[in-house]
Design an enzyme around this catalytic site. Structure first.
Site: not given
Length: 233
Positions: A62, A136, A140, A211, A214
């Site tokens: 993970e 993440d 941009k 999670t 989420e």
């Protein structure tokens, strides 16, 4: 590091900002000091299931496990499989250690640092499953190279996966969603999208727990969440 440096996560030296937030509580610091050294992925050398778990068990990885809820859930669900989690954020590592300790999970190994460091040391074809959940988004355009779903990392993940192995990706960020699908479309020689229709990406698959991140994305911010499964060809 310049934001305009060329590359992707396999070539950039650091893919994250700060690595610690609130001061750790007493128990958390104790787990970092005492438990983490016992279950940490070695800092150097090949990373194999036999070295980590004493046998050639199916291996899961993970990338950025957050607080470790999903990692612990999967490890509890599949006690005969080995699980590796990488997370640069110390508070997340401490939270995951709490799951390991509370649930007596002997089949988890943790890396406090960059997932690429571990991926590069895995034998080719070692992974049964790889998870990238709510990374993440780096929204941009100038930061798009920092996203884990980029050509370099996807090629590396494919290299480390068994034929028929599964890469799971989830996001609640529409910019990352479009970017990820564009990148995966360039790697159809490595991965096939396991999909029959919209319900496959709109509904969480079995064996994929919700999670805290989420839940917050959906219920606090009203974000839609998308779920993707890709099978290694």
């Amino acid at each position: 590091m310049s934001a305009f440096k060329e590359g992707d996560p396999t070539t950039l030296n650091r893919m994250y900002g700060r690595s610690i937030g609130k001061p750790l509580r007493g128990r958390q610091q104790g787990l970092v000091d005492d438990l983490l050294p016992k279950i940490a992925v070695p800092a150097e050398g090949p990373v194999t299931a036999k070295d980590l778990f004493g046998e050639d068990c199916p291996l899961h990885f993970e990338i950025g496990f957050g607080s470790g809820e999903h990692l612990a859930y999967r490890a509890d669900l599949l006690p005969n499989h080995g699980f590796i989690g990488a997370e640069p954020f110390l508070n997340g590592v401490a939270a995951a250690l709490g799951h390991v300790d509370d649930e007596k999970l002997a089949n988890i190994r943790l890396h406090h640092g960059d997932a690429i460091d571990v991926l590069q040391r895995l034998p080719d074809g070692a992974l049964t499953m790889c998870y990238l959940l709510h990374p993440d988004p780096w929204p941009k355009n100038k930061h798009a190279k920092r996203r884990m779903v980029n050509d370099g990392p996807i090629s590396l993940i494919a290299q480390k996966m068994k034929p028929g192995g599964e890469f799971r990706f989830g996001t609640d960020h529409d910019i990352y969603l479009r970017h990820a699908l564009m990148v995966m479309q360039r790697h159809t020689d490595k991965f096939e999208w396991v999909v029959e229709g919209p319900s496959n990406w709109q509904n969480r698959p079995s064996g994929w727990c919700e999670t805290r991140y989420e839940y917050k994305a959906r219920n606090t911010f009203g974000h839609e969440v998308w779920y993707f499964r890709f099978r290694r060809i």
